[in-house]
Design an enzyme around this catalytic site. Structure first.
Site, PDB file in Angstrom:
ATOM      1  N   HIS A   1       0.920  -1.067  -0.034  1.00 55.08           N
ATOM      2  CA  HIS A   1      -0.127   0.037  -0.160  1.00 55.08           C
ATOM      3  C   HIS A   1       0.907   1.010   0.020  1.00 55.08           C
ATOM      4  O   HIS A   1       0.740   2.252  -0.887  1.00 55.08           O
ATOM      5  CB  HIS A   1      -0.691   0.034   1.334  1.00 55.08           C
ATOM      6  CG  HIS A   1      -1.648   1.190   1.220  1.00 55.08           C
ATOM      7  ND1 HIS A   1      -3.131   1.367   0.862  1.00 55.08           N
ATOM      8  CD2 HIS A   1      -1.524   2.661   1.882  1.00 55.08           C
ATOM      9  CE1 HIS A   1      -3.461   2.307   1.261  1.00 55.08           C
ATOM     10  NE2 HIS A   1      -2.564   3.257   1.551  1.00 55.08           N
ATOM     11  N   GLU A   2       1.862   1.420   0.996  1.00 55.33           N
ATOM     12  CA  GLU A   2       2.676   2.615   0.935  1.00 55.33           C
ATOM     13  C   GLU A   2       3.655   2.593  -0.278  1.00 55.33           C
ATOM     14  O   GLU A   2       3.924   3.667  -0.662  1.00 55.33           O
ATOM     15  CB  GLU A   2       3.484   2.388   2.275  1.00 55.33           C
ATOM     16  CG  GLU A   2       2.590   2.470   3.676  1.00 55.33           C
ATOM     17  CD  GLU A   2       1.692   3.385   3.572  1.00 55.33           C
ATOM     18  OE1 GLU A   2       1.912   4.525   2.848  1.00 55.33           O
ATOM     19  OE2 GLU A   2       0.566   3.302   4.406  1.00 55.33           O
TER      20      GLU A   2
ATOM     21  N   HIS B   1       2.040   4.694  -2.742  1.00 54.93           N
ATOM     22  CA  HIS B   1       2.169   6.150  -2.672  1.00 54.93           C
ATOM     23  C   HIS B   1       3.614   6.544  -2.742  1.00 54.93           C
ATOM     24  O   HIS B   1       3.724   7.470  -3.650  1.00 54.93           O
ATOM     25  CB  HIS B   1       1.984   6.340  -1.287  1.00 54.93           C
ATOM     26  CG  HIS B   1       0.598   6.217  -0.653  1.00 54.93           C
ATOM     27  ND1 HIS B   1      -0.670   6.762  -1.371  1.00 54.93           N
ATOM     28  CD2 HIS B   1       0.056   5.601   0.530  1.00 54.93           C
ATOM     29  CE1 HIS B   1      -1.548   6.373  -0.690  1.00 54.93           C
ATOM     30  NE2 HIS B   1      -1.098   5.676   0.568  1.00 54.93           N
TER      31      HIS B   1
END
Length: 376
Positions: A29-30, A33
């Site tokens: 998920h990170e 980003h």
């Protein structure tokens, strides 16, 4: 068994699978980003898996601090110009920055680049799920069987609709049913919704309407859950269940299809909670995840990976909710900015973040309460 051995075995059985699943999901998920932020020219200060005190880490040549922290209940990417891990803007940091750094701050990027960077986290969760489902299907194949009814449960929706043993299900609401699992998947997202089922009986095609009903079921570990059913069973003798190997392309298609199915079912579940057809006691938090992870880990590594895919989809959807503090809340702010031609005022954003924090904390407390209640 000595107390130290008992503690070690408990940690190995319950904590390690939980940490593995959560770390994989949070990292990807990170990473979404991070990668889109880097491609957008935004300066990244930290990439953290976990919160709280840093356990270990390093600083790369771009000045980003990569770290593993003590509280493994999430993670964050901190961009230059952020006040905290929730990407709340820091005007003080921007005012004190050099012109070069200010140009690379998150707030200085175009609204499109900011939106893409924020959306990349949940998108990465869905990509991870597709990759896991496709990879495990390619490695192990999938179990399939013909959609032939072997048994109809008494007083079930199928019995009321006139479905009989020996019927072959051809389509549901016009969608072709190739395997029995196709029908199960279609039914599982349509509680209390009439379905037009096309079937073959003695060489003739006919159509019936059947309405799935929620039924309490228990899995092999004793966990209770509700699922829509119509009350038909298929056995190996008539359905001919077998393993089907998939090509890389077919495995990828399966991964996309499975991810879409889980997404659709999760959305239907959330809608069912608000609509009253699903119980909110099925919402779980870290304790529930740890419990399920330890149970699934006993079945092997592939099932544990599939659990990670399921949770990755759930976390991706959760983050897309339009709640400030979550990615969806940031996207809502950027949508307003795109329409207005300028950002919302600091006062409005701060108020939104406070409301969002309250809602997120309320959800966490509720999930913990459900976790503790399930242990009693």
């Amino acid at each position: 068994m000595s107390l130290p051995d008992a503690i070690w075995n408990t940690a190995l059985i319950k904590i390690v699978p939980f940490l593995f699943v959560l770390t994989v999901i949070v990292f990807f998920h990170e990473l979404g980003h991070y990668l889109v932020g880097r491609w957008s020219g935004i300066k990244i200060m930290a990439f953290s898996v976990g919160f709280g005190p840093e356990l270990l880490g390093f600083t790369d040549r771009h000045g980003t601090r990569w770290k593993l922290c003590a509280i493994p209940l999430g993670g964050y990417v901190k961009f230059f110009g952020d006040e905290n891990a929730a990407s709340v803007p820091s005007e003080a940091a921007l005012e004190a920055a050099s012109p070069e750094d200010r140009a690379r701050a998150f707030q200085s990027a175009s609204v499109g680049k900011r939106a893409a960077t924020v959306a990349a986290g949940p998108i990465a969760n869905f990509i991870l799920a597709i990759a896991i489902f496709a990879g495990t299907a390619y490695a192990s194949g999938i179990i399939v069987g013909d959609p032939i009814v072997s048994e109809v449960r008494p007083n079930s929706p199928a019995a009321e609709a006139g479905i009989l043993p020996g019927d072959r299900i051809v389509a549901a609401d016009g969608s072709r049913i190739r395997y029995f699992s196709d029908l199960q998947r279609y039914v599982s997202t349509r509680a209390d919704t009439p379905i037009s089922v096309e079937l073959e009986r003695n060489g003739e095609t006919r159509s019936v309407s059947v309405t799935p009903k929620l039924q309490n079921q228990t899995d092999g570990f004793g966990n209770n859950f509700q699922v829509p059913v119509i009350g038909i069973v298929a056995n190996s003798e008539q359905a001919g269940f077998h393993r089907e190997d998939l090509s890389p392309i077919d495995a990828l298609k399966y991964g996309v299809s499975q991810t879409w199915f889980v997404t659709e079912r999760t959305v239907a579940f959330i809608g069912g909670i608000f609509g009253g057809s699903q119980g909110s006691d099925q919402i779980g938090g870290p304790i529930k995840i740890a419990q399920v992870s330890s149970q699934v880990a006993t079945l092997g590594f592939a099932p544990l990976l599939n659990l990670a895919a399921l949770l990755s989809i759930s976390i991706g959807l959760l983050n897309l909710l339009p709640i400030p503090m979550l990615d969806g809340g940031h996207l809502l702010f950027y949508a307003c900015e795109a329409v207005r031609g300028r950002p919302l005022s600091e006062r409005v954003q701060e108020f939104g973040f406070r409301i969002g924090l309250a809602l997120v904390m309320l959800l966490m407390v509720f999930a913990f309460w459900n976790d503790l209640s399930s242990l009693t």
